[in-house]
Design a protein around this motif. Structure first.
Motif, mmCIF file in Angstrom:
data_model
loop_
_atom_site.group_PDB
_atom_site.id
_atom_site.type_symbol
_atom_site.label_atom_id
_atom_site.label_comp_id
_atom_site.label_asym_id
_atom_site.label_seq_id
_atom_site.Cartn_x
_atom_site.Cartn_y
_atom_site.Cartn_z
ATOM 1 N N ASP A 57 0.835 -1.208 0.000
ATOM 2 C CA ASP A 57 0.000 0.000 0.000
ATOM 3 C C ASP A 57 0.863 1.249 0.000
ATOM 4 N N ALA A 58 0.359 2.288 -0.630
ATOM 5 C CA ALA A 58 1.041 3.587 -0.596
ATOM 6 C C ALA A 58 0.001 4.677 -0.761
ATOM 7 N N GLY A 59 0.280 5.837 -0.196
ATOM 8 C CA GLY A 59 -0.662 6.933 -0.352
ATOM 9 C C GLY A 59 -0.126 8.236 0.176
ATOM 10 N N PHE A 60 -0.932 9.270 -0.027
ATOM 11 C CA PHE A 60 -0.585 10.615 0.400
ATOM 12 C C PHE A 60 -1.814 11.297 0.986
ATOM 13 N N ILE A 61 -1.563 12.151 1.961
ATOM 14 C CA ILE A 61 -2.615 12.886 2.651
ATOM 15 C C ILE A 61 -2.388 14.373 2.404
ATOM 16 N N ALA A 62 -3.462 15.076 2.050
ATOM 17 C CA ALA A 62 -3.412 16.537 1.916
ATOM 18 C C ALA A 62 -3.848 17.141 3.246
ATOM 19 N N LEU A 63 -3.137 18.181 3.666
ATOM 20 C CA LEU A 63 -3.407 18.843 4.940
ATOM 21 C C LEU A 63 -3.664 20.323 4.705
ATOM 22 N N ASP A 64 -4.609 20.886 5.460
ATOM 23 C CA ASP A 64 -4.831 22.330 5.365
ATOM 24 C C ASP A 64 -3.743 23.062 6.144
ATOM 25 N N ALA A 91 -0.737 -7.146 -10.801
ATOM 26 C CA ALA A 91 0.468 -6.324 -10.669
ATOM 27 C C ALA A 91 0.198 -4.839 -10.897
ATOM 28 N N VAL A 92 -1.077 -4.461 -10.997
ATOM 29 C CA VAL A 92 -1.432 -3.064 -11.256
ATOM 30 C C VAL A 92 -2.127 -2.495 -10.022
ATOM 31 N N PRO A 93 -1.505 -1.528 -9.349
ATOM 32 C CA PRO A 93 -2.161 -0.948 -8.186
ATOM 33 C C PRO A 93 -3.414 -0.167 -8.597
ATOM 34 N N GLU A 94 -4.436 -0.281 -7.763
ATOM 35 C CA GLU A 94 -5.677 0.454 -7.995
ATOM 36 C C GLU A 94 -5.723 1.643 -7.049
ATOM 37 N N LEU A 95 -5.964 2.805 -7.603
ATOM 38 C CA LEU A 95 -5.963 4.000 -6.768
ATOM 39 C C LEU A 95 -7.359 4.405 -6.355
ATOM 40 N N ILE A 96 -7.396 5.047 -5.202
ATOM 41 C CA ILE A 96 -8.613 5.590 -4.620
ATOM 42 C C ILE A 96 -8.279 7.019 -4.217
ATOM 43 N N ILE A 97 -9.216 7.916 -4.418
ATOM 44 C CA ILE A 97 -8.970 9.306 -4.060
ATOM 45 C C ILE A 97 -10.249 9.905 -3.495
ATOM 46 N N GLY A 98 -10.091 10.704 -2.469
ATOM 47 C CA GLY A 98 -11.218 11.414 -1.880
ATOM 48 C C GLY A 98 -10.757 12.755 -1.362
ATOM 49 N N VAL A 99 -11.603 13.759 -1.530
ATOM 50 C CA VAL A 99 -11.299 15.112 -1.062
ATOM 51 C C VAL A 99 -12.559 15.664 -0.401
ATOM 52 N N GLN A 100 -12.397 16.305 0.733
ATOM 53 C CA GLN A 100 -13.546 16.924 1.394
ATOM 54 C C GLN A 100 -14.196 17.924 0.440
ATOM 55 N N PRO A 101 -15.523 17.947 0.401
ATOM 56 C CA PRO A 101 -16.231 18.797 -0.573
ATOM 57 C C PRO A 101 -15.787 20.256 -0.600
ATOM 58 N N ILE A 102 -15.536 20.850 0.532
ATOM 59 C CA ILE A 102 -15.160 22.267 0.566
ATOM 60 C C ILE A 102 -13.807 22.520 -0.105
ATOM 61 N N TRP A 103 -12.993 21.474 -0.239
ATOM 62 C CA TRP A 103 -11.665 21.604 -0.839
ATOM 63 C C TRP A 103 -11.631 21.181 -2.299
ATOM 64 N N ALA A 120 4.029 5.786 -7.777
ATOM 65 C CA ALA A 120 3.850 4.474 -8.415
ATOM 66 C C ALA A 120 4.965 4.215 -9.424
ATOM 67 N N ARG A 121 5.300 5.233 -10.229
ATOM 68 C CA ARG A 121 6.389 5.100 -11.197
ATOM 69 C C ARG A 121 7.710 4.821 -10.470
ATOM 70 N N GLY A 124 8.235 1.365 -9.464
ATOM 71 C CA GLY A 124 8.368 0.390 -10.535
ATOM 72 C C GLY A 124 7.066 -0.122 -11.120
ATOM 73 N N HIS A 125 5.958 0.532 -10.823
ATOM 74 C CA HIS A 125 4.668 0.124 -11.390
ATOM 75 C C HIS A 125 4.485 0.802 -12.747
ATOM 76 N N PRO A 126 4.453 0.049 -13.833
ATOM 77 C CA PRO A 126 4.300 0.670 -15.150
ATOM 78 C C PRO A 126 2.897 1.210 -15.420
ATOM 79 N N ARG A 127 1.914 0.722 -14.655
ATOM 80 C CA ARG A 127 0.537 1.202 -14.819
ATOM 81 C C ARG A 127 -0.117 1.351 -13.455
ATOM 82 N N ILE A 128 -1.148 2.193 -13.423
ATOM 83 C CA ILE A 128 -1.987 2.359 -12.238
ATOM 84 C C ILE A 128 -3.412 2.518 -12.744
ATOM 85 N N SER A 129 -4.370 1.953 -12.022
ATOM 86 C CA SER A 129 -5.751 1.956 -12.509
ATOM 87 C C SER A 129 -6.695 2.589 -11.506
#
Length: 164
Positions: A57-64, A91-103, A120-121, A124-129
């Protein structure tokens, strides 16, 4: 509202917030909100956060500006027997994204998406879905960032981005 936000890597402690972002992603339509417990108890959504953070797993968090989380983008490697909406292969990671409505519409989603694709690149992941409902405004964001439709369903599209 200021458009000032920062990005940091997601960690083990972010599991609950990722759950909040799954709810935001599922409830993207205005006025069509389903309850958090209803969404997170459904297997089709639970797979995106259950057992966070697994080794792949990998991800990033946006902060105000007060360092409160406002959005997240992450990916998971899912098995064929637990495939997500945007599954295209083991072998293809699936991404999920969510942002609070006000942002939304302040560059948070695009910044998170770019950071995750770059990561992802670098990993070493050549694709992401991903999967997105065709009438979701994020569909245009994904297209503008190089995602292409690989499977058009009745209401949602599976999209893939080549990272290399």
């Amino acid at each position: 509202m200021p458009d000032v936000f920062s990005i940091r890597p997601a960690d083990q402690a972010d599991g609950s917030f990722l759950g909040d972002m799954v709810v935001e992603a599922a409830n993207w339509r205005s006025g069509g909100a389903r309850a958090r417990h209803e969404i997170l108890s459904a297997v089709e959504h639970r797979r995106y956060i259950a057992g966070w953070m697994r080794p792949a797993d990998a991800g990033f968090i946006a902060l105000d500006s007060d360092l409160r989380p406002i959005g997240a983008a992450w990916y998971r490697m899912l098995a064929p027997d637990d495939a997500g909406f945007g599954f295209v292969g083991t072998a293809v990671p699936e991404l999920i994204i969510g942002v609070q409505p006000i942002w939304r519409a302040h560059g948070v989603g695009r910044t998170l998406l770019r950071r995750l694709v770059t990561h992802a690149r670098e990993q070493g992941h050549p694709r992401i879905s991903l999967s997105v409902e065709r009438d979701n405004f994020a569909h245009g964001l994904y297209r503008s960032e190089g995602f292409v439709v690989t499977d058009a369903g009745d209401l949602r599209d599976t999209m893939v981005h080549r990272t290399s």
